[in-house]
Design an enzyme around this catalytic site. Structure first.
Site, PDB file in Angstrom:
ATOM      1  N   ILE A  29      29.461  52.138  28.733  1.00  0.00           N
ATOM      2  CA  ILE A  29      29.808  52.664  30.051  1.00  0.00           C
ATOM      3  C   ILE A  29      29.775  54.189  30.020  1.00  0.00           C
ATOM      4  O   ILE A  29      30.464  54.821  29.217  1.00  0.00           O
ATOM      5  CB  ILE A  29      31.206  52.172  30.489  1.00  0.00           C
ATOM      6  CG1 ILE A  29      31.261  50.633  30.409  1.00  0.00           C
ATOM      7  CG2 ILE A  29      31.520  52.665  31.885  1.00  0.00           C
ATOM      8  CD1 ILE A  29      30.217  49.919  31.249  1.00  0.00           C
ATOM      9  N   GLU A  30      28.968  54.761  30.918  1.00  0.00           N
ATOM     10  CA  GLU A  30      28.799  56.212  30.935  1.00  0.00           C
ATOM     11  C   GLU A  30      28.943  56.786  32.339  1.00  0.00           C
ATOM     12  O   GLU A  30      28.400  57.848  32.643  1.00  0.00           O
ATOM     13  CB  GLU A  30      27.434  56.577  30.342  1.00  0.00           C
ATOM     14  CG  GLU A  30      27.257  56.097  28.911  1.00  0.00           C
ATOM     15  CD  GLU A  30      25.895  56.436  28.327  1.00  0.00           C
ATOM     16  OE1 GLU A  30      25.343  57.495  28.685  1.00  0.00           O
ATOM     17  OE2 GLU A  30      25.397  55.641  27.518  1.00  0.00           O
ATOM     18  N   GLY A  31      29.674  56.070  33.186  1.00  0.00           N
ATOM     19  CA  GLY A  31      29.877  56.557  34.543  1.00  0.00           C
ATOM     20  C   GLY A  31      30.716  55.588  35.347  1.00  0.00           C
ATOM     21  O   GLY A  31      31.137  54.541  34.862  1.00  0.00           O
TER      22      GLY A  31
END
Length: 306
Positions: A159-161
């Site tokens: 998860i990067e956002g």
């Protein structure tokens, strides 16, 4: 009766000794044994999934990515040039997945990625995504499973956002599907600054089996030529700061696989691995990605050292 009691006591003592001797072996058998995890799916020139597992280099393959979900979106898989999920062509991966699992490789569905077309904005969002993943990739049932009938081993949170508040709920819902017949494994790929801004809250649940920390693209906590200090300090923070079964050293598989943080094989073997392998939670090395690993042969060079 005295003789019988004496014999029973001898048997009990013998049984206790046998169980004591076997216990460490049982614990060791649960370790991934310094395995290598790899990401596959974002470059059509990286070979097939079966070829990836056929190398014998990897203990885990993260199929990347389920890149759209939440906020009313229909979840969508994107495997770059490998297959077209819209035409159900990726269902042909069933045989490859089964082959990988027959070789002892755990196959994880990686959700998220760098594109950022996703967000969980409520507990209901998390519940609906968990149900979708269970029905379409794990042990549930759906008329249109994107990867066919194969049952994956678990879910990877890259998860990067988006909103970070509800990934803990997603982890809880997914883990609740585990049963005596099959465990649902959870992994995560946080950035090395601690705590990670996207999955830090989810990791607080203590439900994650494998955490491959990305020690790259973050100079304050990664290797720099001639110095392991920042990386080791960060590694110690991660291994003491979260309740996870195993922590992996996440690295670029080639110099151009990331903006910074590549560790030459010689430096990894002589400087970094000796400093991290004695950690109780050490699980191995994660590499981004199979395409870059093919360019540099990194996993082949390190697999006997991790």
């Amino acid at each position: 009766m005295a003789g019988s009691s004496y014999n029973n006591n001898k048997l009990n003592i013998l049984l206790a000794v046998v169980l004591f001797l076997l216990a460490p072996c049982s614990r060791a058998s649960r370790s991934p044994g310094g395995g290598i995890a790899i990401y596959w799916g974002q470059n059509g020139n990286e070979g097939t999934l079966a070829q990836t597992c056929g190398t014998g280099n990897y203990a885990f393959v993260n199929i990347a990515f389920l890149c759209s979900f939440g906020s009313g979106q229909a979840p969508q898989l994107n495997l770059a040039g490998h297959c077209d999920p819209y035409s159900n062509a990726c269902a042909n991966l069933t045989a490859d997945i089964t082959f990988c699992q027959s070789r002892g490789v755990k196959i994880m569905l990686s959700i998220g990625g760098g594109a950022g077309g996703y967000s969980l904005n409520s507990q209901q969002d998390a519940l609906m995504l968990a149900q979708y993943i269970w029905d379409n990739f794990l042990g549930g049932h759906s008329d249109r499973r994107p990867l066919g009938d194969a049952v994956l081993d678990g879910v990877d949170f890259d998860i990067e956002g988006g909103n970070p508040d509800h990934y803990g709920a997603l982890a809880t819902y997914l883990k609740s599907y585990s049963n005596k017949d099959k465990e649902v494994y959870l992994s995560a790929a946080p950035q090395c600054p601690f705590p990670d801004q996207w999955v830090g809250k989810a990791l607080q649940t203590g439900l994650f089996d494998y955490v491959w920390v990305q020690f790259y693209n973050n100079p304050p906590c990664q290797y720099t030529p001639g110095s392991t200090a920042n990386l080791i300090n960060s590694w110690n923070q991660w291994t003491t700061g979260i309740n996870a079964t195993y922590i992996f050293l996440g690295l670029p598989a080639a110099p151009d696989a990331a903006g910074s943080g590549f560790i030459p094989v010689g430096s990894l073997k002589s400087q970094v691995l000796p400093a991290v392998k004695n950690t109780a939670k050490y699980g191995g090395v994660m590499l981004w990605s199979k395409f870059y690993d093919d360019q540099d042969g990194y996993s082949s060079a390190i697999k006997n050292s991790v």
